[in-house]
Design a protein around this motif. Sequence first.
Motif, PDB file in Angstrom:
ATOM      1  N   GLY A  26       0.800  -1.222   0.000  1.00  0.00           N
ATOM      2  CA  GLY A  26       0.000   0.000   0.000  1.00  0.00           C
ATOM      3  C   GLY A  26       0.827   1.265   0.000  1.00  0.00           C
ATOM      4  O   GLY A  26       0.366   2.321   0.434  1.00  0.00           O
ATOM      5  N   THR A  27       2.066   1.181  -0.477  1.00  0.00           N
ATOM      6  CA  THR A  27       2.956   2.348  -0.529  1.00  0.00           C
ATOM      7  C   THR A  27       3.399   2.608  -1.974  1.00  0.00           C
ATOM      8  O   THR A  27       4.556   2.951  -2.223  1.00  0.00           O
ATOM      9  CB  THR A  27       4.185   2.148   0.386  1.00  0.00           C
ATOM     10  N   GLN A  28       2.462   2.450  -2.908  1.00  0.00           N
ATOM     11  CA  GLN A  28       2.780   2.557  -4.334  1.00  0.00           C
ATOM     12  C   GLN A  28       3.387   3.908  -4.701  1.00  0.00           C
ATOM     13  O   GLN A  28       4.366   3.958  -5.432  1.00  0.00           O
ATOM     14  CB  GLN A  28       1.522   2.308  -5.173  1.00  0.00           C
ATOM     15  N   GLN A  29       2.842   4.999  -4.176  1.00  0.00           N
ATOM     16  CA  GLN A  29       3.374   6.322  -4.511  1.00  0.00           C
ATOM     17  C   GLN A  29       4.807   6.476  -4.021  1.00  0.00           C
ATOM     18  O   GLN A  29       5.670   6.980  -4.731  1.00  0.00           O
ATOM     19  CB  GLN A  29       2.489   7.435  -3.933  1.00  0.00           C
ATOM     20  N   ARG A  30       5.056   6.020  -2.828  1.00  0.00           N
ATOM     21  CA  ARG A  30       6.416   6.092  -2.277  1.00  0.00           C
ATOM     22  C   ARG A  30       7.381   5.242  -3.117  1.00  0.00           C
ATOM     23  O   ARG A  30       8.501   5.660  -3.411  1.00  0.00           O
ATOM     24  CB  ARG A  30       6.383   5.597  -0.832  1.00  0.00           C
ATOM     25  N   ALA A  31       6.927   4.051  -3.517  1.00  0.00           N
ATOM     26  CA  ALA A  31       7.749   3.173  -4.368  1.00  0.00           C
ATOM     27  C   ALA A  31       7.998   3.821  -5.724  1.00  0.00           C
ATOM     28  O   ALA A  31       9.124   3.780  -6.242  1.00  0.00           O
ATOM     29  CB  ALA A  31       7.065   1.824  -4.536  1.00  0.00           C
ATOM     30  N   ASN A  32       6.977   4.451  -6.299  1.00  0.00           N
ATOM     31  CA  ASN A  32       7.147   5.131  -7.587  1.00  0.00           C
ATOM     32  C   ASN A  32       8.131   6.283  -7.474  1.00  0.00           C
ATOM     33  O   ASN A  32       8.945   6.499  -8.376  1.00  0.00           O
ATOM     34  CB  ASN A  32       5.801   5.634  -8.111  1.00  0.00           C
ATOM     35  N   ASN A  33       8.051   7.028  -6.373  1.00  0.00           N
ATOM     36  CA  ASN A  33       9.009   8.119  -6.157  1.00  0.00           C
ATOM     37  C   ASN A  33      10.433   7.577  -6.074  1.00  0.00           C
ATOM     38  O   ASN A  33      11.363   8.156  -6.629  1.00  0.00           O
ATOM     39  CB  ASN A  33       8.667   8.889  -4.882  1.00  0.00           C
ATOM     40  N   MET A  34      10.590   6.456  -5.362  1.00  0.00           N
ATOM     41  CA  MET A  34      11.918   5.864  -5.220  1.00  0.00           C
ATOM     42  C   MET A  34      12.453   5.379  -6.564  1.00  0.00           C
ATOM     43  O   MET A  34      13.606   5.658  -6.910  1.00  0.00           O
ATOM     44  CB  MET A  34      11.902   4.704  -4.223  1.00  0.00           C
ATOM     45  N   THR A  35      11.632   4.672  -7.334  1.00  0.00           N
ATOM     46  CA  THR A  35      12.127   4.152  -8.621  1.00  0.00           C
ATOM     47  C   THR A  35      12.427   5.297  -9.584  1.00  0.00           C
ATOM     48  O   THR A  35      13.389   5.232 -10.343  1.00  0.00           O
ATOM     49  CB  THR A  35      11.148   3.145  -9.252  1.00  0.00           C
ATOM     50  N   GLY A  36      11.633   6.354  -9.521  1.00  0.00           N
ATOM     51  CA  GLY A  36      11.920   7.516 -10.359  1.00  0.00           C
ATOM     52  C   GLY A  36      13.252   8.140 -10.003  1.00  0.00           C
ATOM     53  O   GLY A  36      14.049   8.501 -10.888  1.00  0.00           O
ATOM     54  N   ARG A  37      13.531   8.243  -8.723  1.00  0.00           N
ATOM     55  CA  ARG A  37      14.805   8.819  -8.263  1.00  0.00           C
ATOM     56  C   ARG A  37      15.977   7.896  -8.620  1.00  0.00           C
ATOM     57  O   ARG A  37      17.036   8.370  -9.025  1.00  0.00           O
ATOM     58  CB  ARG A  37      14.735   9.066  -6.749  1.00  0.00           C
ATOM     59  N   ILE A  38      15.787   6.586  -8.475  1.00  0.00           N
ATOM     60  CA  ILE A  38      16.846   5.632  -8.841  1.00  0.00           C
ATOM     61  C   ILE A  38      17.191   5.784 -10.320  1.00  0.00           C
ATOM     62  O   ILE A  38      18.369   5.884 -10.688  1.00  0.00           O
ATOM     63  CB  ILE A  38      16.418   4.181  -8.521  1.00  0.00           C
ATOM     64  N   LYS A  39      16.183   5.827 -11.164  1.00  0.00           N
ATOM     65  CA  LYS A  39      16.428   5.977 -12.609  1.00  0.00           C
ATOM     66  C   LYS A  39      17.142   7.296 -12.896  1.00  0.00           C
ATOM     67  O   LYS A  39      18.044   7.351 -13.735  1.00  0.00           O
ATOM     68  CB  LYS A  39      15.117   5.882 -13.378  1.00  0.00           C
ATOM     69  N   GLU A  40      16.753   8.337 -12.184  1.00  0.00           N
ATOM     70  CA  GLU A  40      17.378   9.653 -12.368  1.00  0.00           C
ATOM     71  C   GLU A  40      18.860   9.634 -11.998  1.00  0.00           C
ATOM     72  O   GLU A  40      19.701  10.130 -12.753  1.00  0.00           O
ATOM     73  CB  GLU A  40      16.632  10.667 -11.500  1.00  0.00           C
ATOM     74  N   VAL A  41      19.203   9.047 -10.837  1.00  0.00           N
ATOM     75  CA  VAL A  41      20.606   9.056 -10.429  1.00  0.00           C
ATOM     76  C   VAL A  41      21.462   8.160 -11.316  1.00  0.00           C
ATOM     77  O   VAL A  41      22.629   8.459 -11.547  1.00  0.00           O
ATOM     78  CB  VAL A  41      20.809   8.732  -8.922  1.00  0.00           C
ATOM     79  N   PHE A  42      20.892   7.093 -11.838  1.00  0.00           N
ATOM     80  CA  PHE A  42      21.659   6.250 -12.753  1.00  0.00           C
ATOM     81  C   PHE A  42      21.842   6.926 -14.110  1.00  0.00           C
ATOM     82  O   PHE A  42      22.896   6.790 -14.730  1.00  0.00           O
ATOM     83  CB  PHE A  42      21.021   4.865 -12.907  1.00  0.00           C
ATOM     84  N   THR A  43      20.841   7.674 -14.555  1.00  0.00           N
ATOM     85  CA  THR A  43      20.960   8.400 -15.822  1.00  0.00           C
ATOM     86  C   THR A  43      22.066   9.444 -15.731  1.00  0.00           C
ATOM     87  O   THR A  43      22.763   9.701 -16.706  1.00  0.00           O
ATOM     88  CB  THR A  43      19.618   9.066 -16.189  1.00  0.00           C
TER      89      THR A  43
END
Length: 167
Positions: A26-43
Amino acid sequence: YPVWISDIRTLHDACEMISQVGMITGTQQRANNMTGRIKEVFTGLPKPAHKPATAYLVWQKPYMTVGNDTFIHAMLEAAGFDNVFKNELRYPETTLEKIREKGTEILLLASEPFPFTQKHAGELQPLLPGTKIIPVDGEMFSWYGSRLLRSPSYFSQLQESLKIIRS
């Protein structure tokens, strides 16, 4: 389909797993924020002009390394290294002779699962005189989840310490 822990072999797989855990908990938004940030730092991770021929050891007695179907391989690639064992699968046994034969420029000694240290690097250096041997934080290469937010910074510092020329 659900991503199982044993199926995680790429950064995309790791982000999918984080999203699925977010959905389950039930923490989908938090997970989406994390995956977005992970993709950003790897880019934003600098790409070296030359990817040095690199071996990554995970075990001693026998020496074991990583093949192309592992998450560690994906992290080596993201970090700007060319895995000399990329034509192997999973965690093959290897020898110092094979490491030499493959023209290995850099040998990374993981802190886990086998706890390689600077002492091991010192013992191996005379046996691999043309290779830079560096102990590394195995968590940065093998742990998926929130640690992925710190991996690119670690990889960047590693590139700088090894003087890998960036494009």
